[in-house]
Design a protein around this motif. Sequence first.
Motif, PDB file in Angstrom:
ATOM      1  N   VAL A 185       0.521  -1.217   0.046  1.00 57.73           N
ATOM      2  CA  VAL A 185       0.592  -0.063   0.136  1.00 57.73           C
ATOM      3  C   VAL A 185       0.965   1.613   0.079  1.00 57.73           C
ATOM      4  CG1 VAL A 185      -1.893  -1.412   0.729  1.00 57.73           C
ATOM      5  CG2 VAL A 185      -0.194  -0.028   2.213  1.00 57.73           C
ATOM      6  N   GLU A 226      -1.903   6.877   0.176  1.00 60.42           N
ATOM      7  CA  GLU A 226      -3.389   7.359  -0.379  1.00 60.42           C
ATOM      8  C   GLU A 226      -4.152   5.479   0.666  1.00 60.42           C
ATOM      9  OE1 GLU A 226      -6.769   9.307  -1.188  1.00 60.42           O
ATOM     10  OE2 GLU A 226      -4.133  10.187  -0.759  1.00 60.42           O
ATOM     11  N   ASP A 227      -3.339   4.552  -0.261  1.00 59.03           N
ATOM     12  CA  ASP A 227      -4.294   3.233   0.147  1.00 59.03           C
ATOM     13  C   ASP A 227      -5.128   3.077   1.863  1.00 59.03           C
ATOM     14  OD1 ASP A 227      -4.171   2.571  -2.496  1.00 59.03           O
ATOM     15  OD2 ASP A 227      -2.199   2.320  -1.991  1.00 59.03           O
ATOM     16  N   GLN A 235      -7.893   5.991   1.789  1.00 61.63           N
ATOM     17  CA  GLN A 235      -8.569   5.729   1.560  1.00 61.63           C
ATOM     18  C   GLN A 235      -9.795   4.881   2.407  1.00 61.63           C
ATOM     19  OE1 GLN A 235     -10.845   6.954  -0.821  1.00 61.63           O
ATOM     20  NE2 GLN A 235      -8.849   8.525  -1.615  1.00 61.63           N
ATOM     21  N   MET A 236      -9.142   3.396   3.075  1.00 58.14           N
ATOM     22  CA  MET A 236      -9.120   2.823   3.863  1.00 58.14           C
ATOM     23  C   MET A 236     -10.150   2.971   4.530  1.00 58.14           C
ATOM     24  SD  MET A 236      -9.795  -1.017   4.055  1.00 58.14           S
ATOM     25  CE  MET A 236      -9.249  -1.620   2.877  1.00 58.14           C
TER      26      MET A 236
END
Length: 583
Positions: free
Chosen positions: A242, A245-246, A249-250
Amino acid sequence: MYRSHNCGELNATHINQEVTLAGWVQKTRNKGFLIWADLRDRYGITQLIFDESRTDKTVFDLAATLGREFVIQVKGTVIERESKNPNMATGDIEILVTDLIILNESQVPPFTIEDETDGGEDIRMKYRYLDIRRNPVKNSLLFRHKVAMEVRNYLSGKGFIEVETPVLIKSTPEGARDFVVPSRMNPGQFYALPQSPQTFKQLLMVGGMDKYFQIVKCFRDEDLRADRQPEFTQIDCEMSFVEQEDIIQMFEGLASHLLKELKGVDAGKFPRMTYDQAMKKYGNDKPDIRFGMEFGELNAVAQHKDFGVFNNSELVVGIAVPGASTYTRKQIDELIEWVKRPQVGATGMVYAKYELDGSIKSSVDKFYDADDLKQWAEITGAQPGDLILVLSGDAHKTRTRLSALRMELATRLGLRNPEVFAPLWVVDFPLLEWDEESERFHAMHHPFTSPKPEDIALLETDPGAVRANAYDLVLNGNEIGGGSIRIHDKATQALMFKYLGFTEEQAKAQFGFLMDAFQYGAPPHGGLAFGFDRLTAILGGQETIRDFIAFPKNNSGRDVMIDAPSVIDNKQLDELYISVKQQ
């Protein structure tokens, strides 16, 4: 069978049914020939009636002996209440009791078991098991359970697995003080209780678990305050392969889910700001954006006159207080005294009233004319009817002081509505911060945080300017979660330890197991941890976390109910090879 129903579920559809209930006596009312008792359990309250003409005399006489908090079992018939109570779920009915068993008597409680109790905090902490019977505390614990279930369901649905990590671990020098546990089997050696499962969750990523979470107890031996306990709970999470940004977002998704499911709030897209922007606009890295009063930096329009206080300051900065131009001199003087308290530390404050007629009058009119003050108003965003408050001095300290004043004024003005939720992300924190006492850099987050790739070269020339690949989630002026992309290779981790002042030998002794693991194919990984107690309290509309913890400690870190911490027997100390100095 102690009960056929609970005390919160009976209603008019149950009339004429025979039922059995059990619970605590909330209160009784004795009219001589009629006795009413409110029976309470976790689910609610049901009114009982003992009627001299319809109730067996033995049962009626026993009912007359009932006191508050007696534990009883009753059998009887559900009947319609003559005087209905629309404020109770069971307010349409009552139980005509035919049988009564006293399961346990109770002493008179030291405080009333009511929503509005007469017990102070100290006495309620001592008798916490009684306090839990009150609706405010009970409902807070039920709410905590609901938050935990929503978290588990959401993360499980996203492919995370819950893994337990060790509680007895190795002490490390970074961060807050550890709680240590002596090992009887290893004389002179100690375990530490984890401040977080940080290294273990990273090792789980090395182990290929890909997505991990844990609702986990953590421990820090540090000074306490309203939103901090020596033992606390985290929603601890980590993901492999990851980027920042991942992660954002999660966990923005998780926070949005909680707000929607628990509060009915659609938060939309969370705003973002950098650490530098947060400090410049709000004076701290966890700004409350439910209201305005953003900082306006006034150096350019305040340091051109003969006012030495401003001219000799690194920073001149102000805020516009909405609708406060009507403040009297007494009210303004009280604010000046407030910022001069040792807890804030300002030496004074300048003010300017932006009157409704458009004129501006200040406490420094001798030095500044109307055009100057108009510029102050423009920069601070002041409107007619507002009060401009200005502090000056060392940049960092002045921002911190004005931030404290901003929050105090927002509280006084009723701008911190607990039913309004304003989340945001703060990103691009400094990787390192200088500590004057130890005269070296410390990790702002922890030593496993990755620097921004484009800033790595600055470690050699300007380490204080290096930005971390880190992010905090802020809600209503509170940091509810924080995390980073981790270092996943041995060379970068060794470089980080070097700039934190570790020798190679010290780094290997403390974290050799992690650096060794990085040699066996560690994936890029990162994560985030939510402060579960704090998150639950904010969602529950409170600033403090104690009522959302079943058995909290007080401000001294003591459990006054069980009287802990306490001394232990000399024999135990001898077995642990510990000698204790007498105070």
